[in-house]
Design a protein around this motif. Structure first.
Motif, PDB file in Angstrom:
ATOM      1  N   TYR A 270       0.824  -1.208   0.000  1.00 56.23           N
ATOM      2  CA  TYR A 270       0.000   0.000   0.000  1.00 56.23           C
ATOM      3  C   TYR A 270       0.856   1.255   0.000  1.00 56.23           C
ATOM      4  N   LYS A 271       1.929   1.247   0.778  1.00 54.67           N
ATOM      5  CA  LYS A 271       2.847   2.383   0.808  1.00 54.67           C
ATOM      6  C   LYS A 271       3.426   2.661  -0.581  1.00 54.67           C
ATOM      7  N   GLU A 274       0.052   3.905  -3.000  1.00 57.90           N
ATOM      8  CA  GLU A 274      -0.815   5.003  -2.566  1.00 57.90           C
ATOM      9  C   GLU A 274      -0.491   6.326  -3.263  1.00 57.90           C
ATOM     10  N   MET A 345      -8.409  -0.510   2.051  1.00 53.96           N
ATOM     11  CA  MET A 345      -7.458   0.607   1.959  1.00 53.96           C
ATOM     12  C   MET A 345      -7.402   1.135   0.529  1.00 53.96           C
ATOM     13  N   LEU A 346      -7.468   0.221  -0.433  1.00 59.82           N
ATOM     14  CA  LEU A 346      -7.390   0.596  -1.848  1.00 59.82           C
ATOM     15  C   LEU A 346      -8.593   1.441  -2.260  1.00 59.82           C
ATOM     16  N   THR A 349      -8.756   4.819  -0.512  1.00 61.29           N
ATOM     17  CA  THR A 349      -7.875   5.818  -1.124  1.00 61.29           C
ATOM     18  C   THR A 349      -8.587   6.545  -2.261  1.00 61.29           C
TER      19      THR A 349
END
Length: 476
Positions: A270-271, A274, A345-346, A349
């Motif tokens: 994710y880092k 993002e 999380m995806l 975002t």
């Protein structure tokens, strides 16, 4: 190009600072499960979870205000005053929480039906939280200054010191659960002064209540969503403590520990993607970019789900004490929620990029409501099975809402088919395949996993040798 390279470098350093402490914490797992009883491990996990929740509550989301308004300050003096003002308020507020805990904590936890003694266990968690808050705003400062190396070194060294001190107190001095908690308290106490020292040139201590009021007006609306996320993920352990035994809490906690290894991989990935999603948001080819990244992310996560679930039995047989071995039964059920949370999380975002940040909080509140209400109803009836299922159900419902609200016109059939393949394979290999010889079991499961991974590659159209490129392509 230079900015892109700096972004990749900084992102990598930040990711290391987040991931390495988690790995260090997991290294102690096989040792702790041999030296601690399930009840002791349950106490440690309960207090650790409580500390995480208190940290979120104790900051009132003011760190988000700091990140947003740092660059709106007129000059460096105003920036230093901002840090000093917010830090002063947060320290005083958390000191007030400590005092309240001393006065009413024992009665409160008795009212909740907790089997864990407030003195000394819960109190140590409260004090650990108090000292850990000293590092939050300085950490945000160094991110704003784009100086990730010092911050990462401090984070890793802190995790390493906690690991060493934990092992010394538990193994050499036989302190059991209290030794683990003391290690965390002492290290956070030391690093509180270290964080004060490294931020000394960037802070002017003051207390401006008008500015505090402004900060709270901005941050408090964010708090319910933030707390709801933690409530969703920790309420099961709080309710297990109430309705079941501490031994049950310990067994469930070990299953959660193994399942959460998936977060190490998901957060690292994710880092990487993002900033790329934010950068390309609104561009003509965004949907294609999103679908490509999503499929690669799902591919990595599903392989993690498969490996962690299928080998969970062998893992506990080799790495833990005999009293913890039944925990493998709950890993596949718990990891569904970890997977759903990672995919959320995806989509979260994307919703953030749209500027619809309130929906993320509302979704978290929905998940927390589902988790608490169903656990209260089902835990006394189904036991740990309820905790594992309900947690994953709540997080999966959150994912479905975020997918629906994001309104992205992308193909969902391939990911869904991939999840079904992994789900059926996992169910068979964990719950139906019975091979008593551990080495033969590992070999059979290994080759079975290879077959499933090949199938995933075909369904998602991914070359496993180019997966890193897919997650980070064109970042620069």
């Amino acid at each position: 190009m230079k900015d892109g390279k700096n972004l990749i470098k900084n992102t990598t350093i930040y990711a290391l600072g987040d991931i390495v402490p988690r790995i260090l914490g997991f290294i102690s797992f096989p040792i702790l499960t041999r030296y601690l009883s399930p009840a002791d491990y349950g106490i440690v996990n309960y207090v650790s979870t409580l500390t995480t929740f208190l940290l979120a509550f104790g900051f009132l989301c003011i760190n988000t205000y700091y990140l947003v308004f740092y660059y709106r300050c007129k000059d460096s003096i105003e920036q230093k005053k901002l840090l000093g003002n917010l830090s002063s308020f947060v320290i005083l507020f958390n000191f007030f929480l400590v005092v309240l805990s001393l006065l009413f904590g024992k009665s409160l936890f008795s009212l909740l039906g907790s089997k864990i003694s407030f003195f000394p266990y819960i109190l140590i968690g409260v004090l650990t939280n108090f000292f850990s808050i000293f590092g939050v705003l300085p950490s945000a400062l160094y991110r704003l200054l784009e100086k990730p190396l010092l911050l990462t070194l401090l984070t890793i060294s802190k995790g390493l010191l906690i690991l060493i001190l934990t092992l010394v107190l538990v193994i050499y001095y036989d302190y059991s659960a209290i030794g683990v908690l003391y290690a965390n308290l002492l290290v956070n106490f030391i690093y509180a002064f270290i964080f004060i020292y490294i931020s000394r040139n960037y802070i002017i201590w003051n207390l401006d209540f008008n500015k505090i009021k402004e900060a709270l007006y901005f941050s408090l609306p964010l708090l319910p969503g933030s707390l709801a996320y933690y409530i969703t993920t920790i309420s099961d352990r709080v309710l297990i403590d109430r309705f079941l035994s501490l031994a049950d809490l310990g067994i469930f906690s070990t299953a959660v520990t193994l399942a959460l290894i998936l977060n190490i991989f998901s957060y690292g990935a994710y880092k990487a993607f993002e900033p790329y999603l934010f950068k390309n948001w609104g561009s003509h080819g965004f949907l294609k970019i999103f679908e490509s990244i999503r499929n690669a992310f799902i591919y990595v996560l599903l392989i993690g789900v498969l490996c962690l679930s299928v080998f969970s039995k062998e893992f506990f047989q080799i790495m833990s004490g005999a009293k913890f071995r039944e925990a493998y039964l709950y890993v596949p059920l718990i990891i569904i929620g970890v997977y759903s949370s990672s995919i959320s999380m995806l989509y979260g975002t994307v919703i953030t990029a749209k500027g619809k940040t309130k929906i993320n909080s509302l979704v978290s509140i929905v998940g927390a409501t589902i988790s608490i209400s169903l656990n209260i109803t089902l835990l006394p009836i189904l036991g740990l099975l309820s905790a594992a299922i309900v947690s994953s159900l709540a997080l999966t419902v959150e994912l479905c809402i975020l997918m629906w609200y994001s309104k992205l016109e992308v193909n969902h059939k391939k990911p869904l088919f991939s999840v079904i393949i992994v789900g059926l394979s996992t169910c068979f290999l964990v719950y139906f395949l019975r091979i008593d010889h551990i080495l033969i079991s590992i070999i059979v499961k290994f080759f079975s996993i290879i077959v499933v991974i090949i199938a995933l590659s075909k369904v998602l159209g991914i070359n496993p040798f180019k997966i890193v490129d897919k997650l980070t392509e064109k970042t620069i």
